[in-house]
Design an enzyme around this catalytic site. Structure first.
Site: not given
Lengths: 230, 219
Positions: B46-48, B88
């Site tokens: 998840s890119e956060n 990320s």
């Protein structure tokens, strides 16, 4: 000189009209709640704010939109905020949209003394319009510039009086880069401890990047999409 | 009948290989995780700032400090890691993520994708989509084949502002599965109740039928 200040009002006291602020958080996760409330109270205007999102209508940076303190936002996604839309459409608010990874890297670069860098993200799109595009090893890359703030505001889980910071889970997000990118970086923490109490191996942001630190109060930690398993 | 959303997700899950690190977009892509068997040992990113996304939490596990890129509360699996958004996107842009699956409003025969902006409507922002299509090793698009008036969304050229150029590898629509090649779309499979001819008729962009083209198997 001690970095510890009593509260958010003291930490934010000299934020002036027209300044650029770099603010940590993703959505409402890991946002510097206390500092945002103090900025609203103190009322500096015409701010340029680089932050991934703009909060929601009544929380986070949305509070500073309500009070019309923001002149320009540099963000990657602003879809959660109806007031934002209204101000943008009426021309009261300038917006620079940046891809999320580009925004993260621009803030990282700003804090690391890198004025600009080349990224493959956005080549051939609106994002690259007016920017230098250069080829490396047969692929096109667009030049993006670093971002520095007059102030940076970050939120961490634990911090010590030298400013060493430890974040918690996905509340880390943009905070470590933002911490490096302020001429004055203000860190608010849930728990402020004495120097020596944090394990150096666990520190995410070394204290050198932090100029002011305080223990925040009354954290709401609002959840935007509470989703549970049945 | 074309496929429904769950069936599109089911079909895309077959493209997820053992040991892959995968980033899922919102909408149909987020459903794909439900159809990837645990035996494949896939890690979802998840890119956060989370690698090893787990299922949604129980009420007692809800933690405001633990969310996915859609801002939903999630859990983290054994072996998970948390990291900054810069790290990320180093993963994403640096080609360390095997596969990204995302939605689209339009794609075209040159491999371009448009999924973040409709001129004249409120612009919400691109989030991480431009980085994902530029950086992930493989890009699969989950989308509806036609708009509500029946117009093809697999176009000769995208008409909406682009998210990325020459970057998508595969499209799974409610009509079929397509490779995206230098010669345009190649139809590999069609929805069980359709035919290759019907899919071609609904496709604006240049599209060939693969020699071994067959009906989709969702089993």
């Amino acid at each position: 000189m001690s970095k510890v200040v009593a509260n958010a009002m003291e930490a934010c006291r000299d934020v002036k009209d027209g300044m650029t602020l770099v603010v940590g958080g993703f959505g409402l996760c890991g946002i510097p709640e206390n500092s945002i409330l103090a900025l609203r109270e103190l009322g500096p205007k015409n701010l340029t704010i680089a932050s991934n999102n703009a909060g929601v209508d009544d929380w986070g940076l949305g509070l500073l939109l309500q009070s019309r303190q923001i002149k320009k936002m540099i963000s990657s996604y602003v879809g959660e905020n109806a007031l934002f839309e209204k101000l943008f459409m009426s021309g009261e608010l300038e917006v620079e949209l940046a891809p999320q990874g580009t925004l993260a890297e621009r803030i990282r670069a700003g804090g690391a003394g890198i004025p600009a860098f080349f990224t493959p993200t956005g080549v051939g799109t609106k994002v690259a319009e007016g920017k230098e595009v250069r080829e490396f090893n047969g692929r096109q890359y667009v030049m993006e510039k670093g971002i520095m703030g007059d102030f940076a505001f970050v939120k961490a889980w634990k911090g010590d009086k030298f400013g060493n910071l430890i974040y918690r889970k996905t509340a880390r997000n943009f905070n470590p880069m933002c911490a490096t990118a302020g001429k004055i970086t203000v860190a608010e923490v849930e728990e402020l401890v004495e120097v020596g109490e944090l394990d150096p191996d666990q520190v995410h942001t070394p204290g050198v990047f932090v100029q002011r630190i305080f223990q925040g109060t009354n954290y709401q930690k609002r959840i935007e999409q509470r989703t549970v398993r049945k | 009948m074309p496929l429904n959303r769950e069936q599109i997700a089911m079909r895309i899950a077959q493209e997820v290989e053992s040991g892959f690190v995968v980033n899922l977009g919102i909408g149909i892509p987020s459903l794909v995780a439900n159809y990837v068997p645990a035996s494949k040992n896939v890690m979802f990113q998840s890119e956060n700032g989370l690698l090893g996304v787990g299922p949604f939490p129980s009420e007692s596990e809800v933690d405001p400090d633990l969310i996915n890129a859609g801002k939903q509360t999630v859990t983290a699996l054994p072996g998970a890691s948390y990291f900054s958004s810069a790290d990320s996107f180093a993963m994403i842009r640096g080609g360390h993520v095997n596969l990204t699956i995302l939605g689209a409003m339009e794609v075209d025969e040159t491999g371009s994708i448009a999924n973040w902006m409709i001129p004249g409507k409120m612009v919400k922002g691109m989030g991480g989509a431009m980085d994902l299509v530029a950086g992930a090793r493989k890009v699969i698009v989950a989308m509806q084949h036609t708009d509500k008036d029946g117009g093809s969304k697999l176009r000769t050229r995208c008409t909406l502002p682009l998210t990325g150029i020459n970057c998508i590898n595969k499209v799974v629509s409610d009509y079929g599965v397509f490779d995206v090649t230098p010669e345009g779309f190649v139809l590999l499979e069609y929805a069980p109740d359709l035919t290759a001819e019907k899919v071609l008729a609904a496709t604006e962009g240049k599209c060939k039928v693969a020699p071994n083209c067959k009906p989709m198997n969702l089993g």
